[in-house]
Design a protein around this motif. Structure first.
Motif, short mmCIF file in Angstrom:
data_model
loop_
_atom_site.label_atom_id
_atom_site.label_comp_id
_atom_site.label_asym_id
_atom_site.label_seq_id
_atom_site.Cartn_x
_atom_site.Cartn_y
_atom_site.Cartn_z
N PRO A 18 8.39 6.78 -14.77
CA PRO A 18 8.30 5.50 -15.49
C PRO A 18 6.83 5.16 -15.78
N SER A 19 6.60 4.14 -16.59
CA SER A 19 5.22 3.76 -16.96
C SER A 19 4.48 3.24 -15.73
N ASN A 20 3.17 3.28 -15.78
CA ASN A 20 2.38 2.81 -14.65
C ASN A 20 2.50 1.29 -14.47
N ALA A 21 2.86 0.57 -15.49
CA ALA A 21 3.09 -0.86 -15.34
C ALA A 21 4.31 -1.09 -14.45
N THR A 22 5.36 -0.32 -14.70
CA THR A 22 6.57 -0.42 -13.87
C THR A 22 6.25 0.01 -12.43
N ILE A 23 5.51 1.09 -12.31
CA ILE A 23 5.15 1.57 -10.97
C ILE A 23 4.35 0.50 -10.21
N THR A 24 3.44 -0.13 -10.91
CA THR A 24 2.61 -1.15 -10.27
C THR A 24 3.46 -2.30 -9.75
N GLU A 25 4.43 -2.69 -10.54
CA GLU A 25 5.33 -3.77 -10.13
C GLU A 25 6.10 -3.38 -8.86
N LYS A 26 6.62 -2.17 -8.89
CA LYS A 26 7.38 -1.63 -7.75
C LYS A 26 6.49 -1.57 -6.50
N LEU A 27 5.27 -1.12 -6.70
CA LEU A 27 4.36 -0.97 -5.56
C LEU A 27 4.04 -2.30 -4.90
N SER A 28 3.96 -3.34 -5.74
CA SER A 28 3.61 -4.62 -5.14
C SER A 28 4.73 -5.13 -4.24
N ILE A 29 5.96 -4.85 -4.60
CA ILE A 29 7.11 -5.24 -3.75
C ILE A 29 7.11 -4.41 -2.46
N LEU A 30 6.91 -3.10 -2.64
CA LEU A 30 6.93 -2.20 -1.46
C LEU A 30 5.79 -2.52 -0.50
N GLU A 31 4.64 -2.81 -1.07
CA GLU A 31 3.48 -3.11 -0.22
C GLU A 31 3.75 -4.32 0.66
N GLN A 32 4.36 -5.33 0.06
CA GLN A 32 4.66 -6.53 0.82
C GLN A 32 5.56 -6.23 2.02
N GLU A 33 6.59 -5.40 1.79
CA GLU A 33 7.48 -5.00 2.88
C GLU A 33 6.75 -4.15 3.91
N ALA A 34 6.01 -3.18 3.42
CA ALA A 34 5.36 -2.20 4.31
C ALA A 34 4.28 -2.85 5.16
N ARG A 35 3.68 -3.90 4.67
CA ARG A 35 2.60 -4.55 5.40
C ARG A 35 3.06 -5.16 6.73
N GLN A 36 4.37 -5.30 6.89
CA GLN A 36 4.87 -5.78 8.18
C GLN A 36 4.48 -4.85 9.32
N LEU A 37 4.18 -3.59 8.98
CA LEU A 37 3.79 -2.62 10.01
C LEU A 37 2.38 -2.90 10.54
N GLU A 38 1.66 -3.80 9.90
CA GLU A 38 0.29 -4.12 10.32
C GLU A 38 0.19 -5.60 10.65
N PRO A 39 0.60 -5.99 11.88
CA PRO A 39 0.48 -7.40 12.26
C PRO A 39 -0.99 -7.82 12.23
N ASN A 40 -1.24 -9.08 11.87
CA ASN A 40 -2.63 -9.56 11.87
C ASN A 40 -3.06 -9.93 13.28
N GLU A 41 -4.30 -10.38 13.40
CA GLU A 41 -4.86 -10.61 14.73
C GLU A 41 -4.00 -11.57 15.56
N ALA A 42 -3.59 -12.66 14.94
CA ALA A 42 -2.79 -13.65 15.69
C ALA A 42 -1.43 -13.07 16.07
N GLU A 43 -0.82 -12.32 15.15
CA GLU A 43 0.48 -11.72 15.46
C GLU A 43 0.35 -10.64 16.55
N ARG A 44 -0.75 -9.89 16.46
CA ARG A 44 -0.99 -8.87 17.50
C ARG A 44 -1.10 -9.53 18.87
N ALA A 45 -1.84 -10.63 18.92
CA ALA A 45 -2.03 -11.32 20.21
C ALA A 45 -0.69 -11.78 20.77
#
Ligand SMILES: *Cc1c(COP(=O)(O)O)cnc(C)c1O
Length: 486
Positions: free
Chosen positions: A3-30
Protein backbone atom coordinates in the motif's frame (compact mmCIF):
# COMPACT_ATOMS: atom_id res chain seq x y z
CA UNK A 1 1.93 -4.73 -4.09
CA UNK A 2 2.55 -2.67 -0.96
CA UNK A 3 0.00 0.00 0.00
CA UNK A 4 1.03 3.67 -0.26
CA UNK A 5 3.30 5.13 2.40
CA UNK A 6 0.48 7.41 3.52
CA UNK A 7 -1.61 4.35 4.37
CA UNK A 8 1.38 2.71 6.04
CA UNK A 9 1.99 5.82 8.12
CA UNK A 10 -1.58 5.82 9.33
CA UNK A 11 -1.35 2.14 10.25
CA UNK A 12 1.95 2.67 12.04
CA UNK A 13 0.56 5.40 14.21
CA UNK A 14 -2.17 3.06 15.51
CA UNK A 15 0.29 0.21 16.05
CA UNK A 16 2.79 2.45 17.79
CA UNK A 17 0.19 3.57 20.27
CA UNK A 18 -0.62 -0.05 21.16
CA UNK A 19 3.00 -1.19 21.20
CA UNK A 20 4.10 1.64 23.46
CA UNK A 21 2.34 -0.09 26.34
CA UNK A 22 5.46 -2.28 26.49
CA UNK A 23 7.41 0.76 27.70
CA UNK A 24 5.90 2.04 30.96
CA UNK A 25 7.00 5.57 31.85
CA UNK A 26 8.88 6.48 35.00
CA UNK A 27 5.77 6.83 37.17
CA UNK A 28 4.26 3.60 35.83
CA UNK A 29 7.56 1.77 36.34
CA UNK A 30 7.67 2.94 39.95
CA UNK A 31 4.16 1.62 40.51
CA UNK A 32 4.90 -1.87 39.25
CA UNK A 33 8.36 -2.01 40.79
CA UNK A 34 7.27 -0.80 44.24
CA UNK A 35 4.57 -3.47 44.43
CA UNK A 36 7.10 -6.16 43.52
CA UNK A 37 9.63 -4.83 46.01
CA UNK A 38 6.94 -4.67 48.73
CA UNK A 39 6.16 -8.30 47.99
CA UNK A 40 9.77 -9.45 48.15
CA UNK A 41 10.42 -7.42 51.32
CA UNK A 42 7.44 -9.09 53.01
CA UNK A 43 8.74 -12.45 51.80
CA UNK A 44 12.21 -11.83 53.20
CA UNK A 45 10.94 -10.42 56.50
CA UNK A 46 8.78 -13.51 56.95
CA UNK A 47 11.16 -16.17 55.66
CA UNK A 48 12.43 -17.21 59.11
CA UNK A 49 8.92 -18.15 60.26
CA UNK A 50 7.56 -19.45 56.95
CA UNK A 51 7.00 -23.18 56.50
CA UNK A 52 9.57 -24.95 54.39
CA UNK A 53 6.91 -27.22 52.90
CA UNK A 54 3.19 -26.60 52.40
CA UNK A 55 0.85 -29.33 51.31
CA UNK A 56 -2.13 -27.62 49.62
CA UNK A 57 -4.85 -29.68 47.92
CA UNK A 58 -5.10 -27.62 44.71
CA UNK A 59 -1.29 -27.54 44.18
CA UNK A 60 -1.30 -24.17 42.44
CA UNK A 61 -4.03 -25.16 39.97
CA UNK A 62 -5.55 -21.69 40.29
CA UNK A 63 -2.96 -20.62 37.68
CA UNK A 64 -5.01 -22.49 35.07
CA UNK A 65 -8.10 -20.41 35.84
CA UNK A 66 -6.18 -17.42 34.52
CA UNK A 67 -5.25 -18.25 30.92
CA UNK A 68 -2.90 -16.14 28.83
CA UNK A 69 -5.19 -13.46 27.36
CA UNK A 70 -5.28 -10.49 25.00
CA UNK A 71 -5.87 -8.04 27.82
CA UNK A 72 -3.50 -7.37 30.70
CA UNK A 73 -3.92 -7.84 34.46
CA UNK A 74 -3.05 -5.51 37.35
CA UNK A 75 0.19 -5.93 39.30
CA UNK A 76 -1.80 -6.43 42.51
CA UNK A 77 -3.85 -9.26 41.03
CA UNK A 78 -0.77 -10.94 39.62
CA UNK A 79 1.13 -10.79 42.88
CA UNK A 80 -1.85 -12.10 44.83
CA UNK A 81 -2.14 -15.01 42.42
CA UNK A 82 1.61 -15.60 42.61
CA UNK A 83 1.44 -15.75 46.39
CA UNK A 84 -1.44 -18.23 46.48
CA UNK A 85 -0.51 -20.48 43.57
CA UNK A 86 3.29 -20.31 43.48
CA UNK A 87 4.69 -19.10 46.75
CA UNK A 88 2.61 -21.35 48.97
CA UNK A 89 2.32 -24.92 47.66
CA UNK A 90 5.35 -27.21 47.72
CA UNK A 91 8.93 -26.65 48.82
CA UNK A 92 10.26 -23.27 49.89
CA UNK A 93 13.96 -23.51 48.98
CA UNK A 94 14.70 -20.07 50.44
CA UNK A 95 13.91 -21.40 53.93
CA UNK A 96 16.59 -22.12 56.55
CA UNK A 97 14.71 -25.37 57.11
CA UNK A 98 15.47 -26.66 53.62
CA UNK A 99 17.69 -29.57 54.63
CA UNK A 100 16.51 -31.94 51.94
CA UNK A 101 17.79 -31.70 48.41
CA UNK A 102 21.03 -29.77 47.97
CA UNK A 103 19.76 -26.30 48.86
CA UNK A 104 21.33 -22.91 48.32
CA UNK A 105 18.80 -20.37 49.43
CA UNK A 106 19.25 -17.47 47.05
CA UNK A 107 21.32 -14.60 48.41
CA UNK A 108 19.60 -11.30 47.79
CA UNK A 109 22.23 -9.35 45.78
CA UNK A 110 22.20 -12.15 43.19
CA UNK A 111 18.59 -11.16 42.43
CA UNK A 112 19.73 -7.57 42.02
CA UNK A 113 22.51 -8.73 39.69
CA UNK A 114 19.84 -10.45 37.58
CA UNK A 115 17.80 -7.26 37.67
CA UNK A 116 20.73 -5.18 36.46
CA UNK A 117 21.48 -7.69 33.73
CA UNK A 118 17.88 -7.83 32.57
CA UNK A 119 17.21 -4.10 32.57
CA UNK A 120 20.40 -3.19 30.71
CA UNK A 121 20.22 -6.41 28.66
CA UNK A 122 23.85 -6.42 27.57
CA UNK A 123 24.55 -9.32 25.24
CA UNK A 124 26.96 -11.63 27.01
CA UNK A 125 27.56 -14.08 24.15
CA UNK A 126 30.29 -12.35 22.19
CA UNK A 127 33.19 -10.09 23.17
CA UNK A 128 32.47 -7.67 20.32
CA UNK A 129 28.99 -6.90 21.68
CA UNK A 130 29.80 -6.50 25.35
CA UNK A 131 33.50 -6.74 26.12
CA UNK A 132 32.85 -5.83 29.76
CA UNK A 133 30.25 -8.57 30.26
CA UNK A 134 32.57 -11.16 28.71
CA UNK A 135 35.44 -9.96 30.91
CA UNK A 136 33.21 -10.42 33.99
CA UNK A 137 32.19 -13.96 33.00
CA UNK A 138 35.74 -14.96 32.13
CA UNK A 139 37.09 -13.41 35.31
CA UNK A 140 34.67 -15.58 37.32
CA UNK A 141 35.67 -18.67 35.35
CA UNK A 142 39.37 -17.90 35.88
CA UNK A 143 38.70 -17.49 39.60
CA UNK A 144 37.05 -20.92 39.62
CA UNK A 145 39.93 -22.41 37.59
CA UNK A 146 42.40 -20.94 40.06
CA UNK A 147 40.50 -22.45 42.99
CA UNK A 148 40.79 -25.83 41.25
CA UNK A 149 44.45 -25.26 40.34
CA UNK A 150 43.97 -25.63 36.58
CA UNK A 151 46.48 -23.00 35.45
CA UNK A 152 46.33 -20.47 32.65
CA UNK A 153 45.34 -22.72 29.73
CA UNK A 154 41.90 -23.46 31.16
CA UNK A 155 38.63 -22.18 29.75
CA UNK A 156 35.06 -22.57 30.85
CA UNK A 157 31.44 -21.66 30.42
CA UNK A 158 28.76 -20.42 32.78
CA UNK A 159 25.65 -22.55 32.37
CA UNK A 160 22.15 -22.73 33.77
CA UNK A 161 23.27 -25.48 36.13
CA UNK A 162 25.35 -28.57 36.72
CA UNK A 163 23.39 -30.78 34.33
CA UNK A 164 24.23 -28.69 31.26
CA UNK A 165 27.77 -28.21 32.58
CA UNK A 166 28.17 -32.01 32.77
CA UNK A 167 26.88 -32.27 29.20
CA UNK A 168 29.44 -29.75 27.92
CA UNK A 169 32.28 -31.53 29.73
CA UNK A 170 31.26 -34.95 28.41
CA UNK A 171 30.94 -33.74 24.81
CA UNK A 172 34.39 -32.13 25.14
CA UNK A 173 35.81 -35.39 26.50
CA UNK A 174 34.25 -37.35 23.63
CA UNK A 175 35.79 -35.05 21.01
CA UNK A 176 39.15 -34.74 22.75
CA UNK A 177 39.49 -38.52 22.95
CA UNK A 178 38.30 -38.99 19.38
CA UNK A 179 35.37 -41.22 20.33
CA UNK A 180 33.64 -41.23 16.96
CA UNK A 181 30.72 -43.56 16.30
CA UNK A 182 32.97 -46.44 15.20
CA UNK A 183 34.78 -46.30 18.56
CA UNK A 184 31.80 -45.94 20.89
CA UNK A 185 31.36 -49.66 21.55
CA UNK A 186 34.96 -50.15 22.62
CA UNK A 187 35.47 -46.94 24.62
CA UNK A 188 34.86 -47.64 28.29
CA UNK A 189 33.43 -45.16 30.81
CA UNK A 190 34.01 -45.56 34.55
CA UNK A 191 31.89 -44.07 37.30
CA UNK A 192 30.22 -45.23 40.50
CA UNK A 193 26.63 -45.94 41.40
CA UNK A 194 26.71 -42.70 43.34
CA UNK A 195 27.35 -40.56 40.21
CA UNK A 196 24.60 -38.01 39.69
CA UNK A 197 21.86 -39.02 37.22
CA UNK A 198 22.56 -35.90 35.13
CA UNK A 199 25.76 -37.69 34.06
CA UNK A 200 23.72 -40.55 32.59
CA UNK A 201 21.48 -38.05 30.82
CA UNK A 202 24.52 -36.23 29.42
CA UNK A 203 25.97 -39.51 28.11
CA UNK A 204 22.65 -40.08 26.38
CA UNK A 205 22.57 -36.64 24.72
CA UNK A 206 26.22 -37.05 23.72
CA UNK A 207 25.48 -40.33 21.92
CA UNK A 208 27.60 -42.35 24.34
CA UNK A 209 25.02 -44.73 25.81
CA UNK A 210 26.55 -47.62 23.87
CA UNK A 211 29.94 -47.15 25.52
CA UNK A 212 30.61 -49.99 27.93
CA UNK A 213 29.82 -48.52 31.36
CA UNK A 214 31.56 -49.78 34.49
CA UNK A 215 30.14 -49.04 37.91
CA UNK A 216 33.27 -49.12 40.04
CA UNK A 217 32.74 -50.48 43.53
CA UNK A 218 32.56 -48.21 46.55
CA UNK A 219 34.31 -48.34 49.91
CA UNK A 220 32.49 -48.21 53.26
CA UNK A 221 32.23 -44.41 52.93
CA UNK A 222 30.53 -44.67 49.51
CA UNK A 223 33.71 -43.35 47.85
CA UNK A 224 34.97 -44.81 44.59
CA UNK A 225 37.54 -47.55 45.17
CA UNK A 226 40.60 -46.49 43.12
CA UNK A 227 42.19 -49.95 43.27
CA UNK A 228 39.01 -51.53 41.90
CA UNK A 229 38.98 -48.87 39.18
CA UNK A 230 42.48 -49.74 38.09
CA UNK A 231 41.80 -53.48 38.19
CA UNK A 232 38.76 -52.98 35.98
CA UNK A 233 40.73 -50.88 33.49
CA UNK A 234 43.45 -53.47 33.32
CA UNK A 235 40.90 -56.19 32.58
CA UNK A 236 39.19 -54.02 29.96
CA UNK A 237 42.45 -53.28 28.20
CA UNK A 238 43.30 -56.98 28.20
CA UNK A 239 39.94 -57.64 26.56
CA UNK A 240 40.81 -55.25 23.73
CA UNK A 241 38.76 -52.31 24.97
CA UNK A 242 39.97 -48.72 25.44
CA UNK A 243 39.53 -46.98 28.80
CA UNK A 244 38.07 -43.63 27.75
CA UNK A 245 36.74 -41.57 30.64
CA UNK A 246 36.49 -41.59 34.44
CA UNK A 247 33.67 -39.66 36.08
CA UNK A 248 34.35 -39.03 39.76
CA UNK A 249 32.43 -36.93 42.28
CA UNK A 250 33.73 -34.28 44.62
CA UNK A 251 30.76 -34.56 46.92
CA UNK A 252 28.11 -37.06 45.86
CA UNK A 253 24.56 -35.79 46.06
CA UNK A 254 23.30 -38.80 47.99
CA UNK A 255 25.82 -38.99 50.81
CA UNK A 256 28.26 -36.12 50.24
CA UNK A 257 31.16 -38.52 49.66
CA UNK A 258 34.44 -37.25 48.22
CA UNK A 259 35.94 -39.72 45.79
CA UNK A 260 39.73 -40.14 46.22
CA UNK A 261 40.68 -37.66 43.49
CA UNK A 262 44.46 -37.95 43.80
CA UNK A 263 44.46 -41.75 43.54
CA UNK A 264 41.99 -41.59 40.64
CA UNK A 265 44.21 -39.02 38.88
CA UNK A 266 47.11 -41.49 39.16
CA UNK A 267 45.04 -44.21 37.52
CA UNK A 268 43.79 -41.81 34.84
CA UNK A 269 47.35 -40.83 33.94
CA UNK A 270 48.49 -44.43 33.77
CA UNK A 271 45.65 -45.32 31.39
CA UNK A 272 45.53 -42.02 29.49
CA UNK A 273 41.84 -41.45 30.10
CA UNK A 274 39.80 -38.26 30.40
CA UNK A 275 39.26 -37.52 34.08
CA UNK A 276 36.02 -35.62 34.78
CA UNK A 277 35.09 -34.42 38.25
CA UNK A 278 31.47 -33.66 39.05
CA UNK A 279 31.80 -31.13 41.86
CA UNK A 280 28.38 -29.55 41.30
CA UNK A 281 27.51 -29.91 44.97
CA UNK A 282 30.88 -30.08 46.71
CA UNK A 283 33.21 -27.93 44.61
CA UNK A 284 33.12 -24.69 46.57
CA UNK A 285 34.08 -26.50 49.78
CA UNK A 286 37.60 -26.16 48.33
CA UNK A 287 37.42 -22.65 49.88
CA UNK A 288 37.52 -24.24 53.34
CA UNK A 289 41.17 -24.67 54.39
CA UNK A 290 40.71 -27.90 56.29
CA UNK A 291 39.17 -29.56 53.20
CA UNK A 292 41.99 -28.66 50.79
CA UNK A 293 43.58 -32.06 51.45
CA UNK A 294 40.50 -33.98 50.29
CA UNK A 295 40.53 -31.99 47.03
CA UNK A 296 44.14 -32.96 46.34
CA UNK A 297 44.43 -34.28 42.80
CA UNK A 298 41.52 -32.22 41.45
CA UNK A 299 44.07 -30.01 39.65
CA UNK A 300 45.06 -33.07 37.60
CA UNK A 301 41.54 -33.68 36.32
CA UNK A 302 40.62 -32.69 32.75
CA UNK A 303 37.24 -31.14 33.42
CA UNK A 304 35.16 -30.07 36.36
CA UNK A 305 31.57 -29.04 37.02
CA UNK A 306 30.71 -26.72 39.91
CA UNK A 307 27.40 -25.07 40.86
CA UNK A 308 27.34 -21.54 42.29
CA UNK A 309 23.59 -22.06 42.83
CA UNK A 310 24.54 -24.69 45.37
CA UNK A 311 27.88 -23.91 47.03
CA UNK A 312 27.72 -20.13 46.68
CA UNK A 313 24.04 -19.94 47.73
CA UNK A 314 22.83 -18.26 44.54
CA UNK A 315 19.23 -18.61 43.38
CA UNK A 316 18.71 -21.39 40.83
CA UNK A 317 20.25 -20.76 37.46
CA UNK A 318 24.04 -20.82 37.66
CA UNK A 319 26.40 -23.70 37.06
CA UNK A 320 29.88 -23.75 35.59
CA UNK A 321 32.15 -26.05 33.65
CA UNK A 322 35.91 -25.63 33.41
CA UNK A 323 38.21 -27.57 31.10
CA UNK A 324 41.91 -27.73 31.95
CA UNK A 325 42.96 -27.59 28.30
CA UNK A 326 40.71 -24.76 27.17
CA UNK A 327 41.45 -25.38 23.46
CA UNK A 328 39.50 -28.64 23.75
CA UNK A 329 36.41 -26.73 24.84
CA UNK A 330 36.79 -24.32 21.95
CA UNK A 331 37.23 -27.15 19.42
CA UNK A 332 33.99 -28.79 20.58
CA UNK A 333 31.94 -25.61 20.30
CA UNK A 334 33.35 -23.62 17.39
CA UNK A 335 30.93 -22.55 14.72
CA UNK A 336 30.72 -20.27 11.73
CA UNK A 337 27.80 -18.12 10.60
CA UNK A 338 28.22 -15.56 7.89
CA UNK A 339 25.88 -13.08 9.55
CA UNK A 340 28.25 -13.03 12.52
CA UNK A 341 31.26 -11.90 10.47
CA UNK A 342 31.38 -8.40 11.99
CA UNK A 343 31.93 -9.85 15.44
CA UNK A 344 35.34 -11.29 14.74
CA UNK A 345 37.43 -8.13 15.08
CA UNK A 346 39.42 -6.78 18.00
CA UNK A 347 39.04 -9.71 20.35
CA UNK A 348 40.88 -9.77 23.70
CA UNK A 349 38.95 -12.63 25.27
CA UNK A 350 37.31 -15.89 24.25
CA UNK A 351 33.53 -15.53 24.04
CA UNK A 352 30.94 -17.73 25.79
CA UNK A 353 29.26 -18.41 22.44
CA UNK A 354 32.36 -20.25 21.20
CA UNK A 355 32.73 -22.22 24.46
CA UNK A 356 29.27 -23.69 24.84
CA UNK A 357 26.05 -24.49 22.99
CA UNK A 358 24.23 -21.19 23.65
CA UNK A 359 24.20 -18.12 21.40
CA UNK A 360 21.69 -15.60 22.73
CA UNK A 361 22.15 -15.99 26.42
CA UNK A 362 21.35 -14.47 29.78
CA UNK A 363 24.21 -12.40 31.22
CA UNK A 364 24.23 -14.83 34.10
CA UNK A 365 27.71 -13.95 35.32
CA UNK A 366 26.35 -10.76 36.86
CA UNK A 367 24.26 -12.66 39.43
CA UNK A 368 27.52 -14.07 40.83
CA UNK A 369 29.85 -11.14 40.20
CA UNK A 370 27.59 -8.63 41.94
CA UNK A 371 27.32 -10.48 45.30
CA UNK A 372 30.87 -11.79 45.36
CA UNK A 373 32.31 -8.34 44.68
CA UNK A 374 29.87 -6.72 47.10
CA UNK A 375 30.55 -9.09 50.02
CA UNK A 376 34.02 -10.40 49.17
CA UNK A 377 34.85 -14.13 49.33
CA UNK A 378 35.30 -14.24 53.12
CA UNK A 379 31.65 -14.58 54.22
CA UNK A 380 31.10 -17.31 51.61
CA UNK A 381 34.05 -19.24 53.00
CA UNK A 382 32.70 -18.80 56.55
CA UNK A 383 29.21 -19.92 55.53
CA UNK A 384 30.59 -23.06 53.86
CA UNK A 385 32.68 -23.90 56.91
CA UNK A 386 29.64 -23.28 59.11
CA UNK A 387 27.54 -25.74 57.04
CA UNK A 388 30.29 -28.35 57.34
CA UNK A 389 30.32 -28.03 61.15
CA UNK A 390 26.52 -27.93 61.36
CA UNK A 391 26.39 -31.25 59.58
CA UNK A 392 29.04 -32.74 61.88
CA UNK A 393 27.16 -31.42 64.92
CA UNK A 394 23.89 -32.92 63.68
CA UNK A 395 25.60 -36.24 62.91
CA UNK A 396 26.98 -36.55 66.44
CA UNK A 397 23.72 -35.52 68.07
CA UNK A 398 21.60 -37.92 66.04
CA UNK A 399 24.10 -40.73 66.58
CA UNK A 400 23.71 -40.27 70.33
CA UNK A 401 19.90 -40.40 70.17
CA UNK A 402 18.39 -43.76 71.24
CA UNK A 403 17.39 -46.13 68.41
CA UNK A 404 18.94 -43.96 65.69
CA UNK A 405 21.68 -45.27 63.45
CA UNK A 406 23.89 -43.23 61.16
CA UNK A 407 25.79 -43.74 57.93
CA UNK A 408 29.50 -42.92 57.58
CA UNK A 409 30.93 -39.76 59.10
CA UNK A 410 30.17 -36.97 56.60
CA UNK A 411 32.94 -35.87 54.22
CA UNK A 412 31.09 -32.60 53.52
CA UNK A 413 27.62 -31.37 54.59
CA UNK A 414 25.40 -34.35 53.75
CA UNK A 415 24.70 -37.18 56.21
CA UNK A 416 22.36 -40.16 56.26
CA UNK A 417 20.62 -41.66 59.26
CA UNK A 418 17.57 -43.75 60.16
CA UNK A 419 15.47 -44.72 63.12
CA UNK A 420 15.30 -48.36 64.14
CA UNK A 421 11.81 -48.83 65.65
CA UNK A 422 11.10 -51.11 68.61
CA UNK A 423 9.16 -53.36 66.27
CA UNK A 424 7.94 -53.45 62.70
CA UNK A 425 9.54 -52.57 59.40
CA UNK A 426 12.27 -49.93 59.73
CA UNK A 427 12.04 -48.77 56.10
CA UNK A 428 8.30 -48.15 56.42
CA UNK A 429 8.78 -46.37 59.72
CA UNK A 430 11.38 -44.01 58.28
CA UNK A 431 9.23 -43.31 55.25
CA UNK A 432 6.39 -42.28 57.60
CA UNK A 433 8.85 -40.22 59.61
CA UNK A 434 9.93 -38.25 56.50
CA UNK A 435 6.25 -37.66 55.60
CA UNK A 436 5.44 -36.48 59.13
CA UNK A 437 8.36 -34.03 59.06
CA UNK A 438 7.25 -32.68 55.69
CA UNK A 439 3.68 -32.17 56.91
CA UNK A 440 4.98 -30.41 60.02
CA UNK A 441 6.78 -27.86 57.83
CA UNK A 442 9.47 -26.55 60.19
CA UNK A 443 12.26 -28.48 58.49
CA UNK A 444 12.43 -30.51 55.30
CA UNK A 445 14.47 -33.69 54.98
CA UNK A 446 14.64 -36.04 52.01
CA UNK A 447 15.29 -39.75 51.80
CA UNK A 448 17.37 -42.09 49.72
CA UNK A 449 17.72 -45.77 49.08
CA UNK A 450 21.18 -47.24 49.38
CA UNK A 451 21.59 -50.91 48.49
CA UNK A 452 17.94 -51.55 49.30
CA UNK A 453 17.91 -49.70 52.63
CA UNK A 454 15.80 -46.59 53.25
CA UNK A 455 17.83 -43.75 54.76
CA UNK A 456 16.86 -40.23 55.74
CA UNK A 457 19.17 -37.63 54.31
CA UNK A 458 20.16 -34.25 55.68
CA UNK A 459 21.89 -31.80 53.31
CA UNK A 460 23.03 -28.61 54.99
CA UNK A 461 23.76 -25.95 52.40
CA UNK A 462 21.14 -23.22 52.70
CA UNK A 463 22.90 -20.00 53.66
CA UNK A 464 20.09 -19.21 56.11
CA UNK A 465 20.59 -22.44 58.09
CA UNK A 466 22.34 -21.83 61.39
CA UNK A 467 22.68 -23.82 64.60
CA UNK A 468 19.25 -23.07 66.05
CA UNK A 469 17.59 -24.59 62.96
CA UNK A 470 19.65 -27.77 63.32
CA UNK A 471 18.58 -27.95 66.98
CA UNK A 472 15.00 -27.46 65.83
CA UNK A 473 15.48 -30.31 63.34
CA UNK A 474 16.65 -32.60 66.15
CA UNK A 475 13.62 -31.57 68.23
CA UNK A 476 11.23 -32.24 65.35
CA UNK A 477 12.81 -35.67 64.83
CA UNK A 478 12.33 -36.61 68.49
CA UNK A 479 8.79 -35.28 68.50
CA UNK A 480 7.73 -37.13 65.32
CA UNK A 481 9.40 -40.38 66.40
CA UNK A 482 7.49 -40.10 69.69
CA UNK A 483 4.20 -39.61 67.86
CA UNK A 484 4.83 -42.51 65.47
CA UNK A 485 5.96 -44.89 68.20
CA UNK A 486 2.89 -44.04 70.32
C1 LIG B 1 22.97 -31.00 41.63
C2 LIG B 1 23.95 -31.88 41.00
C3 LIG B 1 24.04 -32.01 39.62
C4 LIG B 1 23.05 -31.36 38.69
O1 LIG B 1 23.19 -29.99 38.73
P1 LIG B 1 21.93 -29.04 38.42
O2 LIG B 1 22.52 -27.70 38.74
O3 LIG B 1 20.85 -29.45 39.34
O4 LIG B 1 21.59 -29.19 37.00
C5 LIG B 1 25.05 -32.78 39.10
N1 LIG B 1 25.91 -33.42 39.90
C6 LIG B 1 25.86 -33.33 41.25
C7 LIG B 1 26.86 -34.05 42.07
C8 LIG B 1 24.88 -32.56 41.85
O5 LIG B 1 24.81 -32.48 43.18
Amino acid sequence: MLPSNATITEKLSILEQEARQLEPNEAERAKIRDRVIDYTEAFLNGVEEADVFQILPDKGAEILQHPIAEEGTSTEELLALFERAVDQPGLNPASAGHLGYIPGGGIYPAALGDYLAAVTNRYAGIFFASPGAIRIENQLLRWISDLIGYGTTAAGNLTSGGSIANLIAIVTARDAKGVTSDKVKTSVIYMSEQAHHSVQKALHYAGLTECPLRMVSLDAHFRMDAAALEAQMKADRKAGLTPFMIIASAGTTDTGAMDPLDAIADVSERYNTWFHVDAAYGGFFVLVDELKESFKGVERSDSLVIDPHKGLFLPYGLGAVVIRDGDRLKQSNSYEASYMQDTLQDIDELSPAELGPELSKHFRGLRLWFPIKLFGVKPFRAALEEKLWLCRYFYQEVKAMPQFEVGPEPDLSVAIFRYVPQSGNADEFNQKLVEAIKADGRVFLSSTNIKGTFWIRIAVLAFRTHKHRIDLCLEVLKEKVGELEA
